[in-house]
Motif scaffolding. Structure first.
Motif, PDB file in Angstrom:
ATOM      1  N   LEU A 117      -9.284   2.249  62.804  1.00 23.81           N
ATOM      2  CA  LEU A 117     -10.119   1.590  62.221  1.00 23.81           C
ATOM      3  C   LEU A 117     -10.312   1.587  60.643  1.00 23.81           C
ATOM      4  O   LEU A 117     -11.175   2.619  59.671  1.00 23.81           O
ATOM      5  CB  LEU A 117     -12.108   2.295  62.528  1.00 23.81           C
ATOM      6  CG  LEU A 117     -12.524   1.840  63.777  1.00 23.81           C
ATOM      7  CD1 LEU A 117     -13.669   2.983  64.521  1.00 23.81           C
ATOM      8  CD2 LEU A 117     -12.390   0.638  64.123  1.00 23.81           C
ATOM      9  N   PRO A 118      -9.667   1.128  60.318  1.00 20.13           N
ATOM     10  CA  PRO A 118      -9.169   0.985  58.293  1.00 20.13           C
ATOM     11  C   PRO A 118     -10.320   0.531  57.605  1.00 20.13           C
ATOM     12  O   PRO A 118     -11.241  -0.181  58.411  1.00 20.13           O
ATOM     13  CB  PRO A 118      -7.802   0.756  57.996  1.00 20.13           C
ATOM     14  CG  PRO A 118      -7.103  -0.400  59.372  1.00 20.13           C
ATOM     15  CD  PRO A 118      -8.615   0.554  60.071  1.00 20.13           C
ATOM     16  N   ILE A 119     -10.689   1.091  56.890  1.00 22.69           N
ATOM     17  CA  ILE A 119     -11.518   0.615  56.135  1.00 22.69           C
ATOM     18  C   ILE A 119     -11.228  -1.044  55.574  1.00 22.69           C
ATOM     19  O   ILE A 119     -12.539  -1.829  56.092  1.00 22.69           O
ATOM     20  CB  ILE A 119     -10.986   0.995  54.207  1.00 22.69           C
ATOM     21  CG1 ILE A 119     -11.699   2.370  54.214  1.00 22.69           C
ATOM     22  CG2 ILE A 119     -12.239   0.713  53.237  1.00 22.69           C
ATOM     23  CD1 ILE A 119     -10.442   2.997  52.990  1.00 22.69           C
ATOM     24  N   ALA A 120     -10.644  -1.415  55.580  1.00 26.66           N
ATOM     25  CA  ALA A 120     -10.406  -3.150  55.509  1.00 26.66           C
ATOM     26  C   ALA A 120     -11.870  -3.434  56.949  1.00 26.66           C
ATOM     27  O   ALA A 120     -12.278  -4.378  57.239  1.00 26.66           O
ATOM     28  CB  ALA A 120      -9.358  -3.828  55.186  1.00 26.66           C
ATOM     29  N   LEU A 121     -11.718  -3.166  57.983  1.00 27.82           N
ATOM     30  CA  LEU A 121     -11.963  -3.670  59.747  1.00 27.82           C
ATOM     31  C   LEU A 121     -13.474  -3.713  59.268  1.00 27.82           C
ATOM     32  O   LEU A 121     -13.529  -4.493  59.616  1.00 27.82           O
ATOM     33  CB  LEU A 121     -11.862  -2.437  60.505  1.00 27.82           C
ATOM     34  CG  LEU A 121     -11.943  -3.033  61.856  1.00 27.82           C
ATOM     35  CD1 LEU A 121     -11.529  -2.556  63.530  1.00 27.82           C
ATOM     36  CD2 LEU A 121     -13.329  -1.631  62.010  1.00 27.82           C
ATOM     37  N   ILE A 122     -13.379  -3.013  59.091  1.00 26.41           N
ATOM     38  CA  ILE A 122     -14.974  -2.722  59.006  1.00 26.41           C
ATOM     39  C   ILE A 122     -15.983  -3.219  58.338  1.00 26.41           C
ATOM     40  O   ILE A 122     -16.896  -3.719  58.066  1.00 26.41           O
ATOM     41  CB  ILE A 122     -15.463  -0.821  58.530  1.00 26.41           C
ATOM     42  CG1 ILE A 122     -15.093   0.006  59.572  1.00 26.41           C
ATOM     43  CG2 ILE A 122     -17.632  -0.805  57.839  1.00 26.41           C
ATOM     44  CD1 ILE A 122     -14.816   1.363  59.248  1.00 26.41           C
ATOM     45  N   LEU A 123     -14.987  -3.712  56.621  1.00 26.31           N
ATOM     46  CA  LEU A 123     -15.630  -5.098  56.269  1.00 26.31           C
ATOM     47  C   LEU A 123     -15.791  -6.493  56.413  1.00 26.31           C
ATOM     48  O   LEU A 123     -16.146  -7.013  55.974  1.00 26.31           O
ATOM     49  CB  LEU A 123     -14.938  -4.911  54.711  1.00 26.31           C
ATOM     50  CG  LEU A 123     -15.016  -3.514  53.843  1.00 26.31           C
ATOM     51  CD1 LEU A 123     -12.867  -3.691  52.637  1.00 26.31           C
ATOM     52  CD2 LEU A 123     -16.227  -2.870  53.955  1.00 26.31           C
ATOM     53  N   ALA A 124     -14.735  -6.427  57.543  1.00 25.69           N
ATOM     54  CA  ALA A 124     -14.615  -7.872  58.023  1.00 25.69           C
ATOM     55  C   ALA A 124     -15.978  -8.929  58.603  1.00 25.69           C
ATOM     56  O   ALA A 124     -15.949  -9.726  59.561  1.00 25.69           O
ATOM     57  CB  ALA A 124     -13.627  -7.984  59.381  1.00 25.69           C
ATOM     58  N   THR A 125     -16.771  -7.702  58.535  1.00 24.23           N
ATOM     59  CA  THR A 125     -18.626  -8.464  58.985  1.00 24.23           C
ATOM     60  C   THR A 125     -19.516  -9.541  58.985  1.00 24.23           C
ATOM     61  O   THR A 125     -20.140  -9.551  59.588  1.00 24.23           O
ATOM     62  CB  THR A 125     -19.017  -7.308  60.433  1.00 24.23           C
ATOM     63  OG1 THR A 125     -19.296  -6.206  58.579  1.00 24.23           O
ATOM     64  CG2 THR A 125     -18.345  -6.123  61.044  1.00 24.23           C
ATOM     65  N   LEU A 126     -19.586  -9.848  57.543  1.00 27.21           N
ATOM     66  CA  LEU A 126     -20.374 -10.462  56.867  1.00 27.21           C
ATOM     67  C   LEU A 126     -20.253 -11.510  56.052  1.00 27.21           C
ATOM     68  O   LEU A 126     -20.606 -12.054  54.882  1.00 27.21           O
ATOM     69  CB  LEU A 126     -20.020  -9.239  55.267  1.00 27.21           C
ATOM     70  CG  LEU A 126     -20.372  -7.806  55.677  1.00 27.21           C
ATOM     71  CD1 LEU A 126     -20.299  -6.568  54.355  1.00 27.21           C
ATOM     72  CD2 LEU A 126     -21.474  -7.311  56.565  1.00 27.21           C
TER      73      LEU A 126
ATOM     74  N   GLY B  82     -21.857   1.345  69.103  1.00 27.50           N
ATOM     75  CA  GLY B  82     -23.793   1.678  68.387  1.00 27.50           C
ATOM     76  C   GLY B  82     -23.286   2.474  66.855  1.00 27.50           C
ATOM     77  O   GLY B  82     -24.423   2.402  66.388  1.00 27.50           O
ATOM     78  N   THR B  83     -22.084   2.728  66.425  1.00 24.51           N
ATOM     79  CA  THR B  83     -22.305   3.689  64.876  1.00 24.51           C
ATOM     80  C   THR B  83     -21.545   2.258  64.025  1.00 24.51           C
ATOM     81  O   THR B  83     -21.198   1.312  64.295  1.00 24.51           O
ATOM     82  CB  THR B  83     -21.093   4.055  64.913  1.00 24.51           C
ATOM     83  OG1 THR B  83     -21.061   5.311  66.076  1.00 24.51           O
ATOM     84  CG2 THR B  83     -20.654   4.649  63.372  1.00 24.51           C
ATOM     85  N   GLN B  84     -22.840   1.853  62.885  1.00 22.27           N
ATOM     86  CA  GLN B  84     -22.889   1.037  61.823  1.00 22.27           C
ATOM     87  C   GLN B  84     -21.779   1.421  60.937  1.00 22.27           C
ATOM     88  O   GLN B  84     -22.040   2.405  60.470  1.00 22.27           O
ATOM     89  CB  GLN B  84     -24.273   1.400  61.279  1.00 22.27           C
ATOM     90  CG  GLN B  84     -24.431   0.173  60.127  1.00 22.27           C
ATOM     91  CD  GLN B  84     -25.712   0.373  59.636  1.00 22.27           C
ATOM     92  OE1 GLN B  84     -26.326   0.821  58.810  1.00 22.27           O
ATOM     93  NE2 GLN B  84     -27.093  -0.612  59.725  1.00 22.27           N
ATOM     94  N   LEU B  85     -21.229   0.884  61.121  1.00 19.56           N
ATOM     95  CA  LEU B  85     -19.666   0.343  60.219  1.00 19.56           C
ATOM     96  C   LEU B  85     -19.735  -0.208  58.894  1.00 19.56           C
ATOM     97  O   LEU B  85     -19.056   0.700  57.953  1.00 19.56           O
ATOM     98  CB  LEU B  85     -18.660  -0.164  60.851  1.00 19.56           C
ATOM     99  CG  LEU B  85     -18.651   0.516  62.149  1.00 19.56           C
ATOM    100  CD1 LEU B  85     -16.638   0.022  62.535  1.00 19.56           C
ATOM    101  CD2 LEU B  85     -18.061   2.765  62.318  1.00 19.56           C
ATOM    102  N   PHE B  86     -20.859  -1.012  58.599  1.00 13.88           N
ATOM    103  CA  PHE B  86     -20.650  -1.648  57.106  1.00 13.88           C
ATOM    104  C   PHE B  86     -22.653  -2.030  56.922  1.00 13.88           C
ATOM    105  O   PHE B  86     -23.531  -1.751  58.144  1.00 13.88           O
ATOM    106  CB  PHE B  86     -20.129  -3.574  57.260  1.00 13.88           C
ATOM    107  CG  PHE B  86     -19.084  -3.592  57.228  1.00 13.88           C
ATOM    108  CD1 PHE B  86     -18.181  -4.069  56.769  1.00 13.88           C
ATOM    109  CD2 PHE B  86     -18.683  -3.176  58.891  1.00 13.88           C
ATOM    110  CE1 PHE B  86     -17.243  -4.417  56.886  1.00 13.88           C
ATOM    111  CE2 PHE B  86     -17.845  -3.871  59.438  1.00 13.88           C
ATOM    112  CZ  PHE B  86     -16.402  -3.976  58.521  1.00 13.88           C
ATOM    113  N   GLN B  87     -22.526  -0.857  56.172  1.00 16.26           N
ATOM    114  CA  GLN B  87     -23.788  -0.954  55.609  1.00 16.26           C
ATOM    115  C   GLN B  87     -24.263  -1.526  54.029  1.00 16.26           C
ATOM    116  O   GLN B  87     -23.334  -1.160  53.047  1.00 16.26           O
ATOM    117  CB  GLN B  87     -24.275   0.865  55.260  1.00 16.26           C
ATOM    118  CG  GLN B  87     -23.796   1.877  57.030  1.00 16.26           C
ATOM    119  CD  GLN B  87     -23.829   3.208  56.584  1.00 16.26           C
ATOM    120  OE1 GLN B  87     -23.255   3.571  54.858  1.00 16.26           O
ATOM    121  NE2 GLN B  87     -23.292   3.810  57.628  1.00 16.26           N
TER     122      GLN B  87
END
Length: 132
Positions: free
Chosen positions: A4-13, A70-75
């Protein structure tokens, strides 16, 4: 590299053409995590894990995140300008939060970038829309 690299979490927006947050589901390049991005406030977008592979779940547990689903990755991602969002990303593998951005390439592709050490260390990753 973490599952789950940082970039992965950014991809939802990704947004619609009018740049307002639109609910959608995204997958990382290795297809080990799916997140649902949706509005979280009047002008913000957040993303929560809705599916993860066994390996991603194990990696997150090793990092201190007991329940990956259920964890919020992007905030609190907010639009900076057309096609660019900025917010905070949580990386469960290492139990850390980082400043991050998402750049919209097209309606089905985004590039997430997360940085640490005042921008000295950054990672980027291309994400793909799974479904609206």
């Amino acid at each position: 590299m973490h599952s789950l690299p940082i970039a992965l979490i950014l991809a939802t927006l990704v947004t619609g053409a009018d740049e307002r947050p639109q609910p959608s589901v995204w997958r990382n390049p290795s297809n080990s995590v799916h997140v649902r991005a949706e509005p979280c406030g009047a002008d913000s977008m957040c993303a929560t894990v809705i599916w993860a592979s066994d390996k991603a779940k194990t990696d997150a547990q090793r990092g201190g995140t007991k329940q990956l689903i259920g964890t919020q990755l992007f905030q609190n991602f907010k639009i900076v300008r057309a096609g660019l969002w900025k917010g905070t990303v949580f990386v469960p593998d290492i139990n850390q939060r980082f400043s991050s951005t998402v750049t919209v390439v097209d309606e089905n592709t985004i590039v997430g970038k997360g940085c640490a050490l005042l921008g000295a260390v950054c990672k980027a990753q291309t994400w793909t829309r799974v479904r609206p």
